[in-house]
Design a protein around this motif. Structure first.
Motif, PDB file in Angstrom:
ATOM      1  N   THR A  33       0.831  -1.212   0.000  1.00 30.17           N
ATOM      2  CA  THR A  33       0.000   0.000   0.000  1.00 30.17           C
ATOM      3  C   THR A  33       0.863   1.259   0.000  1.00 30.17           C
ATOM      4  OG1 THR A  33      -0.274  -0.466   2.355  1.00 30.17           O
ATOM      5  CG2 THR A  33      -2.150  -0.895   0.928  1.00 30.17           C
ATOM      6  N   ARG A  38       2.733   6.059  -2.809  1.00 28.57           N
ATOM      7  CA  ARG A  38       3.846   6.872  -3.330  1.00 28.57           C
ATOM      8  C   ARG A  38       3.721   7.057  -4.848  1.00 28.57           C
ATOM      9  NH1 ARG A  38       6.361   4.644   1.020  1.00 28.57           N
ATOM     10  NH2 ARG A  38       6.710   2.675  -0.035  1.00 28.57           N
ATOM     11  N   GLU A  59       1.456   9.920   9.614  1.00 28.60           N
ATOM     12  CA  GLU A  59       0.159   9.387  10.047  1.00 28.60           C
ATOM     13  C   GLU A  59      -0.361   8.381   9.018  1.00 28.60           C
ATOM     14  OE1 GLU A  59      -1.117  10.172  12.929  1.00 28.60           O
ATOM     15  OE2 GLU A  59       0.208  11.841  13.411  1.00 28.60           O
ATOM     16  N   GLY A  87       2.574  -3.958   4.375  1.00 26.91           N
ATOM     17  CA  GLY A  87       2.128  -2.653   4.876  1.00 26.91           C
ATOM     18  C   GLY A  87       0.615  -2.552   5.005  1.00 26.91           C
ATOM     19  N   GLN A  94      -8.915  -2.300   9.352  1.00 22.50           N
ATOM     20  CA  GLN A  94      -8.376  -2.793   8.076  1.00 22.50           C
ATOM     21  C   GLN A  94      -8.304  -4.323   8.080  1.00 22.50           C
ATOM     22  OE1 GLN A  94      -4.622  -0.983   6.936  1.00 22.50           O
ATOM     23  NE2 GLN A  94      -5.412   1.099   7.149  1.00 22.50           N
TER      24      GLN A  94
HETATM   25  P1  AMP Z   1       5.183   2.244   4.067  1.00 19.05           P
HETATM   26  O1  AMP Z   1       5.938   2.374   2.813  1.00 19.05           O
HETATM   27  O2  AMP Z   1       4.447   0.922   4.165  1.00 19.05           O
HETATM   28  O3  AMP Z   1       5.991   2.532   5.300  1.00 19.05           O
HETATM   29  O4  AMP Z   1       4.003   3.344   4.026  1.00 19.05           O
HETATM   30  C1  AMP Z   1       4.309   4.737   3.959  1.00 19.05           C
HETATM   31  C2  AMP Z   1       3.127   5.544   4.415  1.00 19.05           C
HETATM   32  O5  AMP Z   1       1.986   5.276   3.574  1.00 19.05           O
HETATM   33  C3  AMP Z   1       2.635   5.260   5.825  1.00 19.05           C
HETATM   34  O6  AMP Z   1       3.393   5.952   6.811  1.00 19.05           O
HETATM   35  C4  AMP Z   1       1.203   5.741   5.746  1.00 19.05           C
HETATM   36  O7  AMP Z   1       1.107   7.153   5.772  1.00 19.05           O
HETATM   37  C5  AMP Z   1       0.797   5.281   4.336  1.00 19.05           C
HETATM   38  N1  AMP Z   1       0.264   3.893   4.388  1.00 19.05           N
HETATM   39  C6  AMP Z   1       0.807   2.777   3.827  1.00 19.05           C
HETATM   40  N2  AMP Z   1       0.069   1.689   4.078  1.00 19.05           N
HETATM   41  C7  AMP Z   1      -0.983   2.107   4.828  1.00 19.05           C
HETATM   42  C8  AMP Z   1      -2.096   1.463   5.438  1.00 19.05           C
HETATM   43  N3  AMP Z   1      -2.275   0.131   5.338  1.00 19.05           N
HETATM   44  N4  AMP Z   1      -2.974   2.233   6.132  1.00 19.05           N
HETATM   45  C9  AMP Z   1      -2.817   3.563   6.228  1.00 19.05           C
HETATM   46  N5  AMP Z   1      -1.776   4.225   5.715  1.00 19.05           N
HETATM   47  C10 AMP Z   1      -0.867   3.517   5.011  1.00 19.05           C
END
Ligand code: AMP
Length: 219
Positions: A33, A38, A59, A87, A94
């Protein structure tokens, strides 16, 4: 065998790297996700603009948005051969939404793999992390460097530090992880799905341990 797996673990545990390796080894689809958000940010779509306002602060993006995105992705044809969720889920709602979706699809999870990493190592990993701005592949300056410094092995793109890997944001992301995501260990342990794997070793050793914990033959 088909794997339908959730990877749990704090930011910086190596979920992205390991999810890629597991997907290659099993033929399952890698669904991240964070990568999807991104990409939406790079493309400046409405989803990207919304996600960025949360990501920049460390957040979580709201559950309904995130669940909608995953629902769409897992309902596509190429997810039928298995998936590695990286993620997601990150909150109890969720996880409950994922349960409902997978039972609708008739494809329940086969395992939840937790990457266990000590706190101080998490910070070290995040501060050395670099990501390709073109294809999104992850590297680490010390533990998983590219062949040429600053250049992606896969596509030749430029390697940069993620905005949310800055110290302030990292601290917030770790707090959010402890508050919202850590309770999912119990949630999945109660369902008999949780396998915890020490993840401080070499990437290839961690992959082997994960494949074995996921019940993949020959691991
Ligand atoms: P990550 O690359 O998985 O560390 O995700 C980077 C950012 O994307 C997180 O800090 C959140 O802001 C957002 N994000 C990714 N996955 C989720 C999720 N399952 N729920 C909510 N926000 C997410």
């Amino acid at each position: 065998m088909t794997v339908r797996v959730v990877l749990l673990g704090p930011p910086g545990a190596g979920k992205g790297t390991q999810a890629e390796r597991l997907a290659r080894a099993t033929g399952a689809l890698h669904v991240a996700t964070g990568d999807m958000f991104r990409q939406a940010v790079r493309e400046a779509t409405p989803l990207g603009r919304l996600a960025k306002s949360f990501m920049d602060r460390g957040e979580l993006v709201p559950d309904d948005v995130t669940v909608g995105l995953v629902r769409e992705r897992l309902s596509q044809e190429d997810a039928a051969g298995g998936f590695i969720l990286d993620g997601f889920p990150r909150t109890r709602p969720q996880a409950e939404a994922l349960d409902r979706l997978l039972s609708e699809l008739g494809r329940p999870l086969t395992a939840v793999l937790e990457l266990a990493v000590p706190d101080d190592e998490v910070v070290r990993r995040l501060s050395g992390r670099r990501v390709c701005e073109a294809c999104g592949r992850n590297y680490h300056v010390e533990f998983d460097p590219p062949a040429r410094p600053g250049v992606c092995d896969a596509c030749g793109g430029r390697l940069v530090q993620r905005d949310d890997d800055r110290e302030e944001t990292v601290r917030r992301r770790l707090e959010v992880y402890r508050r919202d995501t850590l309770p999912l260990r119990d949630f999945y342990a109660r369902r008999g799905l949780l396998r915890s794997v020490p993840a401080s070793g070499r990437p290839e050793d961690v992959t082997r341990a994960l494949l074995s914990a996921a019940g993949v033959e020959g691991a």
